[in-house]
Design a protein around this motif. Structure first.
Motif, mmCIF file in Angstrom:
data_model
loop_
_atom_site.group_PDB
_atom_site.id
_atom_site.type_symbol
_atom_site.label_atom_id
_atom_site.label_comp_id
_atom_site.label_asym_id
_atom_site.label_seq_id
_atom_site.Cartn_x
_atom_site.Cartn_y
_atom_site.Cartn_z
ATOM 1 N N UNK A 58 10.944 111.804 -51.979
ATOM 2 C CA UNK A 58 12.066 110.971 -52.415
ATOM 3 C C UNK A 58 13.315 111.319 -51.608
ATOM 4 N N UNK A 59 13.965 110.292 -51.085
ATOM 5 C CA UNK A 59 15.209 110.470 -50.352
ATOM 6 C C UNK A 59 16.404 109.960 -51.160
ATOM 7 N N UNK A 60 16.234 108.836 -51.854
ATOM 8 C CA UNK A 60 17.298 108.240 -52.665
ATOM 9 C C UNK A 60 16.660 107.393 -53.747
ATOM 10 N N UNK A 61 17.376 107.240 -54.863
ATOM 11 C CA UNK A 61 16.890 106.406 -55.956
ATOM 12 C C UNK A 61 18.080 105.905 -56.750
ATOM 13 N N UNK A 62 17.896 104.739 -57.404
ATOM 14 C CA UNK A 62 18.981 104.208 -58.216
ATOM 15 C C UNK A 62 18.448 103.276 -59.291
ATOM 16 N N UNK A 63 19.156 103.282 -60.400
ATOM 17 C CA UNK A 63 18.917 102.366 -61.509
ATOM 18 C C UNK A 63 20.276 101.848 -61.962
ATOM 19 N N UNK A 64 20.385 100.555 -62.152
ATOM 20 C CA UNK A 64 21.562 99.944 -62.774
ATOM 21 C C UNK A 64 22.869 100.242 -62.037
ATOM 22 N N UNK A 65 22.975 99.804 -60.794
ATOM 23 C CA UNK A 65 24.217 100.009 -60.040
ATOM 24 C C UNK A 65 25.364 99.209 -60.644
ATOM 25 N N UNK A 66 25.200 97.925 -60.836
ATOM 26 C CA UNK A 66 26.255 97.073 -61.399
ATOM 27 C C UNK A 66 25.910 96.612 -62.811
ATOM 28 N N UNK A 67 24.628 96.412 -63.066
ATOM 29 C CA UNK A 67 24.107 96.027 -64.366
ATOM 30 C C UNK A 67 22.632 96.427 -64.377
ATOM 31 N N UNK A 68 21.939 96.314 -65.502
ATOM 32 C CA UNK A 68 20.544 96.764 -65.541
ATOM 33 C C UNK A 68 19.613 96.049 -64.554
ATOM 34 N N UNK A 69 19.946 94.838 -64.160
ATOM 35 C CA UNK A 69 19.072 94.069 -63.275
ATOM 36 C C UNK A 69 19.335 94.304 -61.791
ATOM 37 N N UNK A 70 20.246 95.209 -61.467
ATOM 38 C CA UNK A 70 20.608 95.470 -60.077
ATOM 39 C C UNK A 70 20.582 96.967 -59.799
#
Length: 115
Positions: A58-70
């Motif tokens: 794993x290098x990078x991961x993200x959940x919910x940057x602006x809202x749950x769908x993004x």
């Protein structure tokens, strides 16, 4: 990788996912953005992705940057290196369908944290 991202990867241990392997021609900083009609979670791996070992490479991961769908992140990529970009739902109850991933050389305004 932040502890919250590690927890999310483990929480989504049995979710549908899509993976795309790629290499780039120019070293630099790139922005990644995924939108979907569900709670998206995206992960960038160096080399291959092994769904039985989701924390390897794993290098990078993200959940919910602006809202749950993004979900979105910025990461420095090295030319000639193979990466795998994985799109999934946040947890086992999420159905991963209709996600649209995209990447662009940074700076990219859409990936910055909103003020």
């Amino acid at each position: 990788m932040p502890t919250a991202a590690q927890a999310a990867i483990v929480a989504g241990s049995a979710v549908p996912y899509e993976s795309q392997s790629f290499t780039i021609g120019a070293t630099g900083t790139y922005s990644f953005l995924t939108t979907g009609n569900y709670d998206t979670f995206t992960t960038l791996y160096a080399s291959a992705f092994d769904p039985t070992r989701p924390l390897n490479n794993v290098q990078a991961a993200n959940d919910a940057r602006f809202d749950p769908d993004t979900s979105a992140f910025i990461y420095d990529l090295v030319a000639g290196t193979t990466y795998t970009f994985v799109t999934s739902g946040y947890d086992n109850a999420t159905s991963a369908s209709s996600a649209t991933p995209s990447a662009a050389p940074a700076p990219s305004r859409w990936c910055r944290n909103p003020k």
